[in-house]
Each structure stands twice: as C-alpha cells, then as structure tokens.
Design an enzyme around this catalytic site. Structure first.
Site, mmCIF file in Angstrom:
data_model
loop_
_atom_site.group_PDB
_atom_site.id
_atom_site.type_symbol
_atom_site.label_atom_id
_atom_site.label_comp_id
_atom_site.label_asym_id
_atom_site.label_seq_id
_atom_site.Cartn_x
_atom_site.Cartn_y
_atom_site.Cartn_z
ATOM 1 N N LYS A 181 -4.886 11.613 8.759
ATOM 2 C CA LYS A 181 -5.129 10.596 9.799
ATOM 3 C C LYS A 181 -4.705 11.118 11.160
ATOM 4 C CE LYS A 181 -4.735 6.914 6.398
ATOM 5 N NZ LYS A 181 -3.879 5.913 5.737
ATOM 6 N N GLN A 196 2.040 3.379 6.039
ATOM 7 C CA GLN A 196 1.391 4.012 4.882
ATOM 8 C C GLN A 196 1.933 3.416 3.579
ATOM 9 O OE1 GLN A 196 -1.174 6.326 4.959
ATOM 10 N NE2 GLN A 196 -1.223 5.984 2.747
ATOM 11 N N ASP A 238 -5.254 -1.760 10.036
ATOM 12 C CA ASP A 238 -5.663 -1.749 8.629
ATOM 13 C C ASP A 238 -6.271 -3.093 8.212
ATOM 14 O OD1 ASP A 238 -5.336 0.739 7.410
ATOM 15 O OD2 ASP A 238 -3.155 0.492 7.217
#
Ligand code: NDP
Length: 288
Positions: free
Chosen positions: A54, A98, A121
C-alpha cells in the site's frame, strides 16, 4: 482454458494512472498532497507485506503515506490515542488500521474511533449505513475493485443472478450492497457456512463471487457454463497462492474468470488510493 482472463494487474494499473493524474491536479490546485496514514500493530508477516504494498502504491501515485508501526503488546488505550491524534491531524486525509489486530485488542472499537471522513476502508458504521442507503461516502475497497473489474470486462449486472459465497463485513456484505444499488441492479444471493445446497446456489449464478478463505472451495462443476467468476480469495498453500475457486476446472466452463494472484488483490489497493484522494477532496470542500 476457454474463459477470458480478467486481468486485475492491468485494470488496476489504469485506475492508478487516473488517480495519479487527479492527485497531481489536486496538488496543483491546493498545494496539499493527499496523505494516507497506515497503522500496523505487531509483526504478522502477511500484514507487513500488505502494508508495504500500500505504501509503495501511494508513492507511485504521488500520494503521501506514513506508516505508524506499533509493537504487538500495544494497549487498546495507546492505539485509541494514536487514532485520535491522526483524526485531529489536518495533514492526514485517510486512516487505515491494518487487520487483523493482535487478539487482545478490540478491533471494532478501534475502527469505530476513526473519524468517518478519514475512513478510507469504509468500515465505520456511518459509512456502512450510508452505503446501504445508496449514498456512499467511500466505496469499500475490495467490493469496489470487483465492480470495476465487472465494468471493464463488459459484464452487465442489471437483472442478472449473482451469487456471493461469504458474508464477511469486509467483502461479502458490502459486495452485496454494491450489487443491489440502483444502477447495478443485480439479483443477489449470499451464501455462508450454514447455506444448504451451496453447489446448487452457485450453479444458478450468472456471476459468481467467491470470498470464503478456503483454497479451491468452489469446485469447477459448480460453475454454470458461460458464467463470470470473480475469485476474491487469497490463500497460501505451501509456497504458492491459491484462490477460493478451483481455477483450471472453472476456467473450462466460465466465460471469464479472475486469476489469483493478479486478480482482485491489485484492485483493492487501487481503490484504496482512490478513496484517499476522495478523502482529501472531502476535507478540502471539493465534494460533499
Ligand atoms: P472471513 O473469514 O471473514 O469470511 C469468510 C466467509 O466464508 C464467512 O462468511 C463464512 O461463513 C464463509 N464460509 C466459511 N466456510 C464456509 C463453508 N464451508 N461454506 C460456505 N461458506 C463458508 O473472510 P474474508 O471475507 O475476510 O476473506 C475471504 C477471502 O478473501 C480470504 O481468502 C481473504 O484472504 C480474501 N480477501 C482478499 C482480499 C483482496 O484484496 N483480494 C481482501 C479481503 C479478503 P460464516 O459467516 O457462516 O462463518
């Protein structure tokens, strides 16, 4: 193999190119570079690879990224405090924690603490609710990547039978929400571990989306001839990666199929970059 391959690497490269161009324009107009803050707790090897990918993708698209690495024994209070700092930092536009977090941490409480305007997200309940109401703020990354693959491969969803195997909050449920939106207009069936006759449910599908987390769970003979197969699964089997679909057998019957690796995975990252740019635009009043 008779199926056409839906190439996630190629489609995601196009998406990233578009995001890079739009990000540059945003920088020229505002003097501000869209900025993603990623938080990694502990040293799970797969998570380290995901976060690194990422970061690299951000760099290549001209977005700023900052990685906050915390030790595995970080407390809930310490992690909440970091999220709060990032919420208040005006130079940060998107926040990503994460997953999975170490088991002593309460992931739900952490994800709920991310301010919805920086929730790239799309896990915050406010953003999930908006998605269900058909007025999304951020599109959930993996399902949005799947929608993009369907679009680019010329796969019509309106009026078609779609079966999703898996009902997780990250993939299955938001995938169903996107396919149900006006404009997508699919007829959606969601299967899970208590579904009876799952093979039959899959055989009815004109579009079959697998997000189970079990290598080659969907057998080739569950595939309706001419169906489009989207394999979200990423499973390590020895030293190779396998999807949730028995690829070779499925590819003999399907019209089109995504590979693993090189399918949905790269699309997820491309959508994360889009969301980070969108977050920067939101916070600078370019969109509401
Ligand atoms: P989860 O483990 O959260 O969910 C798995 C789902 O599969 C659950 O709904 C579960 O049902 C269902 N399931 C499990 N066993 C069976 C069974 N025997 N029969 C029918 N259904 C079953 O996984 P995720 O959704 O997070 O991930 C799924 C896969 O996708 C994984 O391989 C993951 O690595 C991959 N992934 C890939 C991404 C990408 O970018 N390409 C992003 C995210 C995930 P129940 O709810 O009843 O337990």
């Amino acid at each position: 193999m008779t199926a056409t391959l839906i190439d996630g690497k190629q489609i995601s490269a196009e998406c990233r190119k578009e995001t890079a161009a739009s990000a540059e324009q945003f920088v020229n107009e505002t003097g501000v570079r869209p900025h993603l803050a990623a938080v990694l707790v502990g040293d799970d090897p797969a998570s380290q690879v995901y976060v690194r990918n990422k970061e690299l993708a951000c760099e290549r698209a001209g977005l700023q990224s900052t990685l906050h690495r915390l030790p595995a024994e970080t407390t809930q209070q310490e992690l909440l405090a970091l999220v709060q700092t990032l919420n208040e930092d005006v130079s940060v536009h998107g926040i990503l924690v994460q997953l999975p977090l170490p088991s002593h941490l309460n992931s739900t409480q952490i994800l709920d603490a991310i301010t919805p305007l920086k929730d790239v997200d799309a896990f915050h309940p406010e953003n999930v609710g908006r998605l269900l109401q058909g007025r999304p703020r951020f599109l959930p990354c993996t399902p949005a990547g799947v929608m993009k693959m369907l679009e680019v491969s010329g796969t019509e969803t309106a009026g078609r039978r779609v079966t999703i195997v898996g009902r997780s909050d990250i993939v299955g449920k938001p995938m169903a929400a996107l396919l149900l939106q006006k404009g997508a207009d699919a007829t959606v069936t969601i299967c899970h571990s208590r579904t009876a006759e799952i093979a039959e449910e899959c055989r009815r599908a004109e579009i079959l989306i697998a997000a189970v987390g079990i290598p080659e769970f969907v057998r080739g003979d569950w595939v309706r001839p001419g169906a489009v197969i989207i394999d979200v699964g990423i499973n390590r089997v020895g030293d190779r990666l396998a999807g949730d679909v028995e690829f070779a057998a499925a590819a003999e019957r399907a019209a089109a199929i995504t590979p693993v690796p090189g399918g949905v995975g790269p699309m997820t990252i491309a959508m994360l970059l889009q969301n980070t740019l969108h977050a920067a635009r939101l916070q600078h009043g370019f969109v509401s």
